[in-house]
Every structure is written in structure tokens, then in C-alpha cells.
Motif scaffolding. Structure first.
Motif, PDB file in Angstrom:
ATOM      1  N   GLU A  24     -17.882  -0.170  -8.366  1.00  6.89           N
ATOM      2  CA  GLU A  24     -17.193   0.971  -7.753  1.00  6.89           C
ATOM      3  C   GLU A  24     -16.334   1.707  -8.796  1.00  6.89           C
ATOM      4  N   SER A  25     -15.636   0.930  -9.612  1.00  7.49           N
ATOM      5  CA  SER A  25     -14.785   1.513 -10.656  1.00  7.49           C
ATOM      6  C   SER A  25     -15.624   2.255 -11.687  1.00  7.49           C
ATOM      7  N   GLU A  59       0.834  -1.202   0.000  1.00  7.23           N
ATOM      8  CA  GLU A  59       0.000   0.000   0.000  1.00  7.23           C
ATOM      9  C   GLU A  59       0.870   1.254   0.000  1.00  7.23           C
ATOM     10  N   LEU A  83      -8.915   5.111  -8.361  1.00  6.33           N
ATOM     11  CA  LEU A  83     -10.280   5.540  -8.674  1.00  6.33           C
ATOM     12  C   LEU A  83     -10.455   7.038  -8.410  1.00  6.33           C
ATOM     13  N   ASP A  84      -9.815   7.525  -7.347  1.00  8.41           N
ATOM     14  CA  ASP A  84      -9.853   8.975  -7.060  1.00  8.41           C
ATOM     15  C   ASP A  84      -9.245   9.779  -8.203  1.00  8.41           C
ATOM     16  N   LYS A 124      -6.031  -2.348  -1.321  1.00  8.54           N
ATOM     17  CA  LYS A 124      -7.260  -1.547  -1.152  1.00  8.54           C
ATOM     18  C   LYS A 124      -7.029  -0.042  -1.264  1.00  8.54           C
ATOM     19  N   GLU A 125      -6.003   0.454  -0.558  1.00  9.96           N
ATOM     20  CA  GLU A 125      -5.709   1.893  -0.581  1.00  9.96           C
ATOM     21  C   GLU A 125      -5.221   2.335  -1.965  1.00  9.96           C
ATOM     22  N   PRO A 172      -0.556   4.713  -1.444  1.00 10.62           N
ATOM     23  CA  PRO A 172      -1.471   5.527  -2.265  1.00 10.62           C
ATOM     24  C   PRO A 172      -0.922   6.897  -2.664  1.00 10.62           C
ATOM     25  N   LYS A 204      -8.146   2.657  -4.261  1.00 10.12           N
ATOM     26  CA  LYS A 204      -8.893   3.876  -3.924  1.00 10.12           C
ATOM     27  C   LYS A 204      -8.229   5.094  -4.583  1.00 10.12           C
TER      28      LYS A 204
END
Length: 341
Positions: free
Chosen positions: A108-109, A49, A87-88, A80-81, A51, A84
């Protein structure tokens, strides 16, 4: 693409995908070069992770191209991070491997405007990807370099997945041993709408591989399917490597042995971390790597014998497209006409 009626895939100009080369070999320079040439370039997320670092990597790539690109995430590692952050940042494509592409993740995507493209090596995995709502599927044959998830050859697996997809608008992308226009056209004949190349893009000027690794891709012609590298870090993950002198000496490494108790043979900066590289560690050398480069893992697909020079990535895309058009127009059109005439 003119009279051939070829269309790109997923909104990209051409159906040519540059595989996400791990752990950090497909960096911003390579991905941007592929994107600028009309292909789909894929960055590789770290296997841990990170991000904020990943956001920087995406932003750096965006300074080099205004075209869309994607990122590959290996689901076998913490992610997971990282997802995220992807996607952000609304990266065009999320490529997934070595884990389940779930309906939740696809949903979600899609809500973030990101397309999802899992890579599969078995027909069961392809079924799950279709049911989950994947936007395209990369089908990997056993010929592929690096970590190999299935046992089937590309020539039999691609048509089976194409038949499974049926009338749905889910492009099938063929991966494994494809290096030139001949492989591209062969994949199209099998029903694929695109190709994904790893080893060919590894052997480019922009790839973040160590110069010695690139040189070996040109010099050596043989690969082998094995599991001697990275047994502790990524268990149950067989891979295809170049038959280097080091590999040939150690290819029968007993199954209870792994890198954990082996000597450190080098050091590397991988993404945002300093890493020790142990013998059989499975980490390929990048330009920061020091130590015994020749004894490190060097992944390559079966098509490596067709690689004769290091090229700019844009040139690889250009030659694939032009070569494929020529093959279809000259070889096949005239042969079909004369056979049927």
C-alpha cells in the motif's frame, strides 16, 4: 562523498537518521533542520488517531524544508487513519515500530510512493521485515534510549541482520548509543549503511524537549534499563532512562504499581491534546509542560555521557559526516597501509 564511495540511503544525501522522538519531541523544526542538512528527519505521529492534525504537521514541516522527510508510527497504538493521512500526503518515508510490518502495508505504501522502514530489535523481526519487502531496516540495540524492543547489543545484532539481508538492496541502519563520528564509523564497520540517532538529536536547539530535560542530558552520564514508567499506558514496554535523582529513588517500584493510581504531577500539551501527567506516567516534558519536571520520565541512550553541549541539529549532521570522513581517511587508511606495508 568523494573517494570514500559513500552513498546516502533511500535517496537521502547521508546515511544519518534522526529518530522519531516521542511523543512530540521531533517536531517540524527539528525534522526540517535535519532534512536541510542532508539527513533523514522523522516526525512522530500521535499515539492516537488524529489524521487532520497529522496533515497539518506534515504541511508545516514542508514550509520549513523542500527536502524529503519521514514519519514514525508506533503500531502498538491506534494508527490506521494516521497512516492513511501519511500515504495521502506522500511523505518520503514511513517508519514503523512495535508491531508487525506487513506485506499489505508495504505494498500500500509503495503504491503511494512511500518507502517503509521498520525498526527491529530481534533477528526474527528482521526476517519478517525482509520478507514483507521493507526498503531499509533500523536495527535497535539494547543500548538505545526510550522504548527498547530487544535484548541484543548493537555490536552483535547489526552484523547478523547484515548477513541475513545478504545481497538484497536493503540498507541496514544501526541505532542505539551512537552519538558521534566514532559510533558512525563503528556501525559502518559492522556492515550498516547508516545510523539512527535519538539522544544526540534530542539534545539539539531545535528539539521540542523541555529545557530542563536538555540540560540533564548534558549534566548526567548514566542510564538504566527499566520498566517503571507508563506501565498502564504501554504495558510490556521496557525503556532506557537517565538516572535522575527521581529515578534513583523509585527504581525498585514494585511490579504491581503503575501510574494509574498516582498523583498528577504536571500538565502538557502533546500534539493536539491537553494531557495530565501522573507520576510514573512515562511522558517526557516538552516546552509546554508545567509542574514537577524533575520527576518526569527522561529517556536517554547509553551514549549520553558523550553529549557535552546542546548543538544545532544541522551541526550534528555536519560533524558526523566530517568526523567520519576524517577518521576513515586519517586513522584507518594510514594504519591499514602501515600494517599491510
Amino acid at each position: 562523498m568523494g573517494p570514500l564511495g559513500w552513498r546516502g540511503i533511500l535517496g537521502f544525501e547521508y546515511g544519518i537518521v534522526q529518530a522519531p522522538l516521542g511523543p512530540d519531541i521531533s517536531g517540524p523544526e527539528l525534522v526540517a533542520a535535519v532534512a536541510n542538512a542532508g539527513g533523514l528527519g522523522l516526525l512522530r505521529a500521535p499515539d492516537w488517531e488524529s489524521p487532520d492534525y497529522l496533515r497539518d504537521l506534515i504541511r508545516k514541516t514542508r514550509t520549513l524544508t523542500d527536502k524529503p522527510f519521514g514519519i514514525g508510527v508506533v503500531l502498538a497504538f491506534p494508527h490506521k487513519e494516521n497512516i492513511k493521512a501519511i500515504l495521502d500526503e506522500k511523505v518520503a518515508v514511513l517508519q514503523l515500530y512495535w508491531g508487525e510490518c506487513t506485506e499489505e502495508l508495504v505494498l500500500e505504501s509503495h503504491q503511494a510512493g512511500v518507502k517503509v522502514v521498520p525498526q527491529v530489535g530481534r533477528i526474527e523481526e528482521a526476517k519478517k521485515a525482509i520478507d514483507a519487502g521493507a526498503d531499509a531496516i533500523i536495527v535497535q540495540g539494547r543500548e538505545a534510549g526510550g522504548h527498547v524492543i530487544g535484548q541484543d547489543a548493537l555490536i552483535s545484532l547489526v552484523p547478523r541482520v547484515v548477513d541475513l539481508v545478504g545481497g538484497r538492496d536493503i540498507p541496514v541502519i544501526a541505532a542505539g548509543g551512537i552519538v558521534d563520528a566514532r559510533g558512525y564509523v563503528a556501525a559502518l564497520a559492522l556492515g550498516a549503511r547508516g545510523v539512527c540517532l535519538g539522544t544526540r538529536f534530542l539534545a539539539t536547539e531545535e528539539s521540542h524537549a523541555h529545557p530542563t530535560y536538555k540540560r540533564k542530558l548534558v549534566e548526567l552520564d548514566e542510564t538504566e534499563y527499566t520498566d517503571i514508567f507508563g506501565r498502564a499506558r504501554w504495558p510490556g514496554a521496557p525503556h532506557r532512562v537517565l538516572k535522575t535523582p527521581f529515578f534513583t529513588d523509585w527504581r525498585t517500584l514494585p511490579s504491581h504499581e503503575n501510574e494509574a493510581n498516582q498523583p498528577v504531577i504536571g500538565h502538557s500539551t502533546i500534539h493536539d491534546k491537553e494531557k495530565e501527567i501522573r507520576r510514573f506516567g512515562g511522558t517526557v516534558p516538552n516546552p509546554t509542560t508545567t509542574g514537577d519536571i524533575e520527576s518526569m520520565a527522561m529517556y536517554a541512550g547509553e551514549g549520553v555521557g558523550l553529549i557535552k553541549e546542546i548543538l544545532p541539529a544541522g551541526e550534528v549532521v555536519k560533524r558526523l559526516v566530517a568526523g567520519a570522513q576524517l577518521l576513515i581517511r586519517q586513522s584507518f587508511s594510514s594504519e591499514i597501509t602501515s600494517t599491510l606495508g
